[in-house]
Motif scaffolding. Structure first.
Motif, PDB file in Angstrom:
ATOM      1  N   SER A   1       0.866  -1.183   0.000  1.00 36.64           N
ATOM      2  CA  SER A   1       0.000   0.000   0.000  1.00 36.64           C
ATOM      3  C   SER A   1       0.898   1.225   0.000  1.00 36.64           C
TER       4      SER A   1
ATOM      5  N   ARG B   1       1.486   5.639  -0.899  1.00 41.08           N
ATOM      6  CA  ARG B   1       0.910   6.993  -1.040  1.00 41.08           C
ATOM      7  C   ARG B   1       1.798   7.805  -1.972  1.00 41.08           C
TER       8      ARG B   1
ATOM      9  N   ASP C   1      -2.812  10.507  -3.156  1.00 41.11           N
ATOM     10  CA  ASP C   1      -3.664   9.330  -3.355  1.00 41.11           C
ATOM     11  C   ASP C   1      -2.972   8.083  -2.799  1.00 41.11           C
ATOM     12  N   VAL C   2      -3.771   7.189  -2.244  1.00 39.83           N
ATOM     13  CA  VAL C   2      -3.276   5.931  -1.691  1.00 39.83           C
ATOM     14  C   VAL C   2      -3.720   4.792  -2.614  1.00 39.83           C
ATOM     15  N   TYR C   3      -2.773   3.989  -3.067  1.00 34.52           N
ATOM     16  CA  TYR C   3      -3.046   2.876  -3.973  1.00 34.52           C
ATOM     17  C   TYR C   3      -2.546   1.577  -3.356  1.00 34.52           C
ATOM     18  N   GLU C   4      -3.193   0.512  -3.708  1.00 30.18           N
ATOM     19  CA  GLU C   4      -2.714  -0.831  -3.392  1.00 30.18           C
ATOM     20  C   GLU C   4      -2.179  -1.439  -4.684  1.00 30.18           C
TER      21      GLU C   4
ATOM     22  N   LEU D   1      -7.032   2.220  -6.536  1.00 30.07           N
ATOM     23  CA  LEU D   1      -7.163   3.360  -5.635  1.00 30.07           C
ATOM     24  C   LEU D   1      -7.949   2.949  -4.394  1.00 30.07           C
ATOM     25  N   THR D   2      -7.374   3.207  -3.213  1.00 32.77           N
ATOM     26  CA  THR D   2      -8.038   2.864  -1.951  1.00 32.77           C
ATOM     27  C   THR D   2      -8.446   4.088  -1.141  1.00 32.77           C
ATOM     28  N   ASN D   3      -7.811   5.220  -1.362  1.00 27.61           N
ATOM     29  CA  ASN D   3      -8.165   6.422  -0.604  1.00 27.61           C
ATOM     30  C   ASN D   3      -7.719   7.648  -1.384  1.00 27.61           C
ATOM     31  N   ARG D   4      -8.581   8.653  -1.448  1.00 28.11           N
ATOM     32  CA  ARG D   4      -8.258   9.925  -2.096  1.00 28.11           C
ATOM     33  C   ARG D   4      -8.576  11.035  -1.116  1.00 28.11           C
ATOM     34  N   PRO D   5      -7.579  11.816  -0.665  1.00 25.73           N
ATOM     35  CA  PRO D   5      -7.832  12.847   0.345  1.00 25.73           C
ATOM     36  C   PRO D   5      -8.736  13.949  -0.190  1.00 25.73           C
TER      37      PRO D   5
ATOM     38  N   THR E   1      -8.266  18.303  -2.702  1.00 28.24           N
ATOM     39  CA  THR E   1      -9.196  18.348  -3.832  1.00 28.24           C
ATOM     40  C   THR E   1      -9.036  19.637  -4.624  1.00 28.24           C
TER      41      THR E   1
END
Length: 555
Positions: free
Chosen positions: A151, A153, A205-208, A234-238, A243
């Protein structure tokens, strides 16, 4: 150390008033002159340059660089901390009943305080860097080349792969966790990742990802190597400011879509540090002529933006302080926490604090304080070429370049067109020249070549830099809400960037560009050592040798 400025020489008008003014011993009461002249024997107060933080900053840098690769034993760190505490206690005990002057430029007998600060910063740097180095050695992501599932970022917006394929993008990432069997193990390492489907990805962005790790490429600490991902989800987008930043970057890219090829990369680069689309040939030309700092938002950009802000805002301290802090926060949000950006913003913040307190700031002391804080937060910055170039260039600007500029102003009159032109020309030349000289050892150790035409290229590009910076930043801020106005701003910025690109290519084609230095950085340092020894010998001869000869010649 201090730099004492001599008093201004009297003008012809002041001499005329002095000759015609009545004297007290003449008959009748003297008529007071219209303007009171300063006595001829009065001198200005010396300009104090605070260098007390230079030694702690240097020690912090050296300790961080060493301890990241060689963890320091805990007893040595404890001994340094104890020595710092004892030195501070000794100073406090010996001065318990004394009251130093409120307006003293430096505290009296502050040698012990300087030693205590030096010991304390060294102990803290060794402790933090040793912990970072030990953590890297035991990091679960640091292993042999092979399959990896992690995982991550994104630390920067992904750029197209150098191979030219449009399906894959690459970015520097921070590994958050590594999958070992059926569980996730936390990680603090970084890596260079190439993955498909990252056209819309952005910093934060956080990716696996799953793919293969190459531990032999781009594996300098704290990086574990290069990862070629087969799959990225994509697992999480702040949200929030991220934004807004992501939308601003995309809107600016859309506004620059119709610009010429060079401008599509240079306008976002000079406005918000996004140099992903700079053509390869132009990037090589800018590297060969020492112009790459223009696409990394640094101190020169901050100075240009704050100077324009001071022209717009009224001369009221609360408004200027609030506007300055707002602009600095906006810049660091748009560009990201890059080393040059953080350093420039922090130094500018210290200057703003001096404005609030009504005190003149010390740029050298502020720079040293920022270096110490940065290295204690991120000890791996001590091994970063970018951080070293940024700090050394800033030190050259606030140190010797400022001294040369002040010397030129003292020796060249500014009330004539020729004098003003000479002053401006000296400022344009001394800043890039001294920055080039100070950073030359790092540049040579990095590339093995020296940019002979770097000073001329920077002087030639200087007039276009403010236009490109201000117009590009205005276009970036207007792009999400007013695309038409943003397009007009980027068009104006493209005219300035065309000048910069032309200067880079022109001086790259000059003979001698990119000359290799035999012996590398050691040769440059040896030349500087010889020049320094010659300067010291000349100063010693002027101070002691010439007076001895004069005494010997007297009958």
């Amino acid at each position: 150390m201090s730099d004492t400025e001599p008093p201004d020489e009297p003008s012809e008008d002041s001499l005329h008033h002095a000759e015609t003014a009545p004297r007290p011993d003449e008959a009748g009461s003297p008529t007071p002159p219209r303007c009171r002249q300063r006595p001829a024997d009065t001198q200005r107060a010396p300009r104090m340059i605070d260098l007390r933080l230079l030694a702690p900053a240097t020690a912090t840098w050296a300790a961080s660089w060493w301890a990241t690769a060689h963890p320091t034993p805990l007893p040595l760190i404890a001994a340094l901390a104890l020595a710092s505490g004892l030195t501070t206690a000794s100073y406090a005990w010996s001065h318990r009943n004394t009251h130093p002057p409120r307006h003293a430029l430096t505290p009296p007998r502050s040698l012990r305080l300087g030693a205590a600060l030096l010991l304390a910063t060294t102990a803290c740097a060794l402790a933090v860097a040793s912990a970072a180095g030990a953590s890297y050695l035991t990091d679960p992501a640091r292993s042999q080349s092979g399959p990896i599932h992690a995982s991550v970022r994104l630390e920067r917006d992904p750029a197209p792969a150098s191979s030219g394929t449009t399906t894959r993008h690459r970015a520097r990432v921070r590994i958050l966790a590594v999958r070992v069997g059926d569980r996730w193990v936390p990680s603090q390492a970084s890596a260079l990742v190439s993955a498909p489907g990252w056209e819309g990805a952005a910093r934060g962005d956080v990716y696996e990802i799953s793919g293969s790790l190459d531990a032999s490429f781009a594996a300098d600490a704290p990086s574990v190597g290069a990862i070629r991902a087969r799959h990225a989800a994509l697992t999480n987008r702040p949200a929030g400011l991220d934004t807004w930043r992501r939308n601003t970057h995309r809107a600016l890219s859309a506004a620059c879509h119709t610009l010429p090829r060079d401008a599509r990369g240079l306008v976002p680069g000079m406005a918000i540090g996004d140099d992903r689309l700079v053509p390869t040939d132009l990037a090589d030309a800018m590297k060969a002529t020492s112009l790459t700092h223009l696409t990394a938002v640094s101190g020169s950009h901050i100075v240009i933006i704050l100077a324009a802000l001071n022209l717009i805002l009224p001369a009221r301290v609360p408004l200027r302080v609030g506007g300055t802090l707002t602009v600095l926060g906006t810049i660091i949000t748009l560009v990201g926490p890059e080393a040059s950006v953080v350093r420039s913003v922090c130094v500018a913040s210290v200057a703003t604090l001096g404005l609030i307190l009504g005190r003149e700031g010390q740029a050298t002391a502020a720079l040293c304080a920022v270096v110490i804080a940065t290295l204690l937060i991120d000890p791996w910055a001590s091994r970063s070429y970018g951080f070293a170039l940024s700090v050394l260039a800033a030190l050259a600007v606030v140190g010797p370049a400022s001294a040369v500029a002040r010397s030129v102003k003292r020796r060249i009159r500014g009330d004539t067109r020729a004098g003003r032109a000479l002053r401006r020309g000296a400022e344009l030349v001394c800043v890039p020249a001294l920055a080039e000289l100070v950073t030359a050892p790092v540049i040579v150790s990095l590339s093995g070549t020296v940019p002979l035409w770097g000073i001329a290229a920077n002087v030639a590009a200087e007039p276009a830099v403010p236009v490109a910076t201000l117009a590009g930043l205005s276009g970036a801020l207007l792009a999400p809400t007013c695309p038409g106005a943003a397009t007009a701003c980027t068009r104006v910025a493209s005219w300035a960037t065309a000048w910069i690109a032309g200067a880079a290519r022109f001086f790259q084609a000059m003979p001698g560009s990119g000359t290799r230095v035999p012996g590398g950085a050691g040769t440059i340092l040896a030349l500087y050592a010889c020049a320094g020894a010659g300067w010291l010998a000349w100063r010693a001869w002027r101070r002691w040798g010439i007076p001895l000869l004069d005494e010997a010649e007297d009958p």
